[in-house]
Design a protein around this motif. Structure first.
Motif, PDB file in Angstrom:
ATOM      1  N   MET A  44       0.584  -1.038  -0.043  1.00  0.00           N
ATOM      2  CA  MET A  44       0.008   0.111   0.105  1.00  0.00           C
ATOM      3  C   MET A  44       0.772   1.236   0.065  1.00  0.00           C
ATOM      4  SD  MET A  44      -2.925   0.834  -0.332  1.00  0.00           S
ATOM      5  CE  MET A  44      -4.478   0.198   0.336  1.00  0.00           C
ATOM      6  N   TYR A  45       2.057   1.213   0.614  1.00  0.00           N
ATOM      7  CA  TYR A  45       2.862   2.279   0.680  1.00  0.00           C
ATOM      8  C   TYR A  45       3.382   2.792  -0.564  1.00  0.00           C
ATOM      9  CZ  TYR A  45       7.665   4.125   1.381  1.00  0.00           C
ATOM     10  OH  TYR A  45       8.602   5.059   1.196  1.00  0.00           O
ATOM     11  N   GLU A  46       3.609   1.884  -1.592  1.00  0.00           N
ATOM     12  CA  GLU A  46       4.152   1.698  -2.730  1.00  0.00           C
ATOM     13  C   GLU A  46       3.238   2.390  -3.649  1.00  0.00           C
ATOM     14  OE1 GLU A  46       4.340  -1.137  -1.462  1.00  0.00           O
ATOM     15  OE2 GLU A  46       6.590  -1.220  -0.921  1.00  0.00           O
ATOM     16  N   ARG A  47       1.924   2.320  -3.358  1.00  0.00           N
ATOM     17  CA  ARG A  47       0.823   2.848  -4.197  1.00  0.00           C
ATOM     18  C   ARG A  47       0.552   4.462  -3.802  1.00  0.00           C
ATOM     19  NH1 ARG A  47      -1.120  -0.081  -8.000  1.00  0.00           N
ATOM     20  NH2 ARG A  47      -1.101  -2.336  -7.985  1.00  0.00           N
ATOM     21  N   LEU A  48       0.613   4.804  -2.771  1.00  0.00           N
ATOM     22  CA  LEU A  48      -0.139   5.955  -1.950  1.00  0.00           C
ATOM     23  C   LEU A  48       1.139   6.859  -2.031  1.00  0.00           C
ATOM     24  CD1 LEU A  48      -2.598   4.685   0.761  1.00  0.00           C
ATOM     25  CD2 LEU A  48      -3.002   5.215  -1.705  1.00  0.00           C
ATOM     26  N   LEU A  49       2.266   6.542  -1.439  1.00  0.00           N
ATOM     27  CA  LEU A  49       3.663   7.582  -1.312  1.00  0.00           C
ATOM     28  C   LEU A  49       3.646   8.086  -2.480  1.00  0.00           C
ATOM     29  CD1 LEU A  49       5.316   9.002   0.492  1.00  0.00           C
ATOM     30  CD2 LEU A  49       6.890   7.154   0.085  1.00  0.00           C
ATOM     31  N   PRO A  50       3.541   7.750  -3.746  1.00  0.00           N
ATOM     32  CA  PRO A  50       3.600   8.582  -4.920  1.00  0.00           C
ATOM     33  C   PRO A  50       2.681   9.402  -5.319  1.00  0.00           C
ATOM     34  CG  PRO A  50       4.143   6.168  -5.469  1.00  0.00           C
ATOM     35  CD  PRO A  50       3.571   6.228  -4.237  1.00  0.00           C
ATOM     36  N   ILE A  51       1.355   9.193  -4.988  1.00  0.00           N
ATOM     37  CA  ILE A  51       0.387  10.319  -5.088  1.00  0.00           C
ATOM     38  C   ILE A  51       0.726  11.153  -4.156  1.00  0.00           C
ATOM     39  CG2 ILE A  51      -2.080  10.396  -4.899  1.00  0.00           C
ATOM     40  CD1 ILE A  51      -2.438   7.219  -5.694  1.00  0.00           C
TER      41      ILE A  51
ATOM     42  N   ILE B 276       9.782   5.759  -6.648  1.00  0.00           N
ATOM     43  CA  ILE B 276       8.976   4.900  -5.723  1.00  0.00           C
ATOM     44  C   ILE B 276       7.992   4.311  -6.402  1.00  0.00           C
ATOM     45  CG2 ILE B 276       7.436   4.694  -3.702  1.00  0.00           C
ATOM     46  CD1 ILE B 276       9.577   6.959  -2.613  1.00  0.00           C
ATOM     47  N   GLY B 277       7.177   5.064  -7.240  1.00  0.00           N
ATOM     48  CA  GLY B 277       5.875   4.828  -7.927  1.00  0.00           C
ATOM     49  C   GLY B 277       6.274   3.770  -9.088  1.00  0.00           C
TER      50      GLY B 277
END
Length: 112
Positions: A1-8, A57-58
């Motif tokens: 989840m970190y990899e999906r939300l942090l880039p946003i 990251i994304g």
């Protein structure tokens, strides 16, 4: 989840800085152009400091075209807020319609 939300989140922050760098000087049209350019470059440093990690990251979970599509939609949302709030130039129906078409294009990028 970190990899999906942090880039946003990073793209959102990056686009706030980018929008101020590109359009913030329009509120100060009497400022000399060189000063506006130097101030914009200074602001852009913060934009790049968030954009590069967002893409790095994304890229673990999104393709480059998906990251770009996401970035475009975020850019439009940030710009809509910025134009209305900071520049006091609210968007008209045709602006929203054009932005919606761009959002549809970005959605198509995510289809497999």
């Amino acid at each position: 989840m970190y990899e999906r939300l942090l880039p946003i989140a990073l793209l959102l922050g990056s686009n706030v800085f980018m929008t101020f760098a590109w359009y913030g000087h329009l509120k100060y049209k009497t400022t000399p152009l060189l000063v506006a350019i130097l101030a914009s470059w200074g602001i852009a440093l913060f934009e790049y400091s968030l954009m590069v990690p967002a893409n790095r990251i994304g890229s673990q979970v999104y393709s480059a075209p998906q990251l770009k599509g996401m970035q475009e939609v975020i850019t439009l949302l940030v710009f809509a807020w910025f134009s209305s709030w900071y520049l006091e130039q609210p968007l008209k129906w045709n602006h929203w319609a054009g932005f919606a078409l761009i959002a549809v294009a970005a959605w198509l990028i995510f289809l497999e």
